[in-house]
Design an enzyme around this catalytic site. Structure first.
Site, PDB file in Angstrom:
ATOM      1  N   HIS A 108     138.542 -63.758 -38.389  1.00 51.89           N
ATOM      2  CA  HIS A 108     138.607 -62.547 -37.561  1.00 51.89           C
ATOM      3  C   HIS A 108     139.076 -61.392 -38.458  1.00 51.89           C
ATOM      4  O   HIS A 108     140.027 -61.556 -39.222  1.00 51.89           O
ATOM      5  CB  HIS A 108     139.582 -62.764 -36.400  1.00 51.89           C
ATOM      6  CG  HIS A 108     139.671 -61.583 -35.492  1.00 51.89           C
ATOM      7  ND1 HIS A 108     138.707 -61.297 -34.542  1.00 51.89           N
ATOM      8  CD2 HIS A 108     140.585 -60.588 -35.408  1.00 51.89           C
ATOM      9  CE1 HIS A 108     139.035 -60.183 -33.916  1.00 51.89           C
ATOM     10  NE2 HIS A 108     140.169 -59.732 -34.420  1.00 51.89           N
ATOM     11  N   ASP A 144     140.669 -65.643 -30.092  1.00 54.67           N
ATOM     12  CA  ASP A 144     141.380 -65.147 -31.276  1.00 54.67           C
ATOM     13  C   ASP A 144     142.865 -65.517 -31.248  1.00 54.67           C
ATOM     14  O   ASP A 144     143.691 -64.819 -31.836  1.00 54.67           O
ATOM     15  CB  ASP A 144     141.211 -63.632 -31.436  1.00 54.67           C
ATOM     16  CG  ASP A 144     139.756 -63.226 -31.602  1.00 54.67           C
ATOM     17  OD1 ASP A 144     138.990 -64.000 -32.213  1.00 54.67           O
ATOM     18  OD2 ASP A 144     139.374 -62.145 -31.120  1.00 54.67           O
ATOM     19  N   GLU A 173     138.133 -61.136 -46.866  1.00 51.50           N
ATOM     20  CA  GLU A 173     137.599 -62.292 -46.136  1.00 51.50           C
ATOM     21  C   GLU A 173     136.969 -63.284 -47.102  1.00 51.50           C
ATOM     22  O   GLU A 173     137.099 -64.503 -46.951  1.00 51.50           O
ATOM     23  CB  GLU A 173     136.539 -61.850 -45.120  1.00 51.50           C
ATOM     24  CG  GLU A 173     137.077 -61.029 -43.980  1.00 51.50           C
ATOM     25  CD  GLU A 173     136.015 -60.789 -42.894  1.00 51.50           C
ATOM     26  OE1 GLU A 173     135.387 -61.756 -42.448  1.00 51.50           O
ATOM     27  OE2 GLU A 173     135.821 -59.635 -42.514  1.00 51.50           O
TER      28      GLU A 173
HETATM   29  C1  GAR Z   1     133.132 -60.597 -40.502  1.00 51.56           C
HETATM   30  O1  GAR Z   1     133.795 -59.411 -40.849  1.00 51.56           O
HETATM   31  C2  GAR Z   1     133.930 -61.399 -39.505  1.00 51.56           C
HETATM   32  O2  GAR Z   1     135.303 -61.287 -39.701  1.00 51.56           O
HETATM   33  C3  GAR Z   1     133.520 -60.762 -38.211  1.00 51.56           C
HETATM   34  O3  GAR Z   1     132.130 -60.521 -38.364  1.00 51.56           O
HETATM   35  C4  GAR Z   1     131.848 -60.265 -39.735  1.00 51.56           C
HETATM   36  C5  GAR Z   1     130.673 -61.125 -40.158  1.00 51.56           C
HETATM   37  O4  GAR Z   1     130.218 -60.790 -41.434  1.00 51.56           O
HETATM   38  N1  GAR Z   1     133.789 -61.632 -37.114  1.00 51.56           N
HETATM   39  C6  GAR Z   1     134.142 -61.214 -35.907  1.00 51.56           C
HETATM   40  O5  GAR Z   1     134.262 -60.037 -35.610  1.00 51.56           O
HETATM   41  C7  GAR Z   1     134.401 -62.324 -34.905  1.00 51.56           C
HETATM   42  N2  GAR Z   1     134.777 -61.782 -33.638  1.00 51.56           N
HETATM   43  P1  GAR Z   1     129.274 -61.787 -42.248  1.00 51.56           P
HETATM   44  O6  GAR Z   1     128.125 -62.170 -41.328  1.00 51.56           O
HETATM   45  O7  GAR Z   1     128.802 -60.985 -43.404  1.00 51.56           O
HETATM   46  O8  GAR Z   1     130.094 -62.975 -42.643  1.00 51.56           O
END
Ligand code: GAR
Length: 202
Positions: A108, A144, A173
């Site tokens: 998250h 979450d 991340e």
């Molecule tokens: C990431 O920033 C993740 O933390 C967020 O979506 C993005 C996906 O990026 N997740 C959420 O908001 C979950 N509620 P990615 O497809 O490039 O990994």
């Protein structure tokens, strides 16, 4: 060895870093499936390029029960015993979550318990916090709200927009998720130390 499935809805950049870390021998497990609820998710092409089996279980136009039945079947067919949600934008039912209790992680893009849900970077900017970051946690029925495995912290700058902050958090991340996953699977978590990112695993 643990058989990992990664669930995505979009770009799949976190998925890509998990695949890369697994290839580098940093994750004690194998990736048996990348599953998307969206047909056109960019991450699907990346997974295919990496030679990883992919599946699409469309969520659109289906009831949640029907959708989750499809996901569960795909996971079972792939022999998955651990699930990583990586930008997977569907809320899963209590039944599904309980079935994967202790075996499903999510990332998250905030320092939980702050800023749950959506529009996280808008929330952080609005709150005028000086740091934000990301959290890897076990998934429980509370959205979450599950036990935290690790967090990474980045600065929030006065001139940040949701997009500039999102980009900074995403770098964090990409360090955090593979390290947190390795730890959960009983491995030795490793990550590069990078200026401006503080990473900590519990
Ligand atoms: C990431 O920033 C993740 O933390 C967020 O979506 C993005 C996906 O990026 N997740 C959420 O908001 C979950 N509620 P990615 O497809 O490039 O990994």
């Amino acid at each position: 060895t643990t058989k990992i499935a990664i669930l995505i809805s979009g770009r799949g950049s976190n998925m890509a870093t998990i695949i890369e870390a697994q290839r580098a021998g940093k994750i004690p497990g194998e990736i048996v499936l990348v599953l998307s609820n969206k047909d056109g998710a960019g991450g699907l092409a990346l997974a295919k390029q990496a030679g990883i089996p992919t599946a699409v279980v469309a969520s659109k136009g289906k009831s949640r029960a029907e959708f989750e039945k499809g996901v569960q079947t795909a996971l079972e067919e792939a022999g998955a015993d651990f699930v990583c949600l990586a930008g997977f934008m569907r809320v899963l039912s209590e039944d599904f979550v309980v079935r994967w209790n202790g075996r499903m992680l999510n990332i998250h893009p905030s320092l939980l318990p702050l800023f749950r849900g959506l529009h996280v970077h808008e929330q952080a900017i609005e709150a005028k916090v000086a740091v934000s970051g990301c959290t890897v946690h076990y998934v429980t029925p509370e959205l979450d709200g599950g036990p935290i495995v690790g967090q990474a912290v980045v600065p929030v700058k006065a001139e940040d927009t949701p997009d500039t902050l999102a980009a900074r958090v995403q770098k964090a991340e990409h360090l955090l998720y593979p390290a947190a996953l390795a730890k959960c699977l009983g491995g030795e978590p490793e990550w590069d130390v990078q200026p401006g990112i503080l990473l900590s695993l519990r």
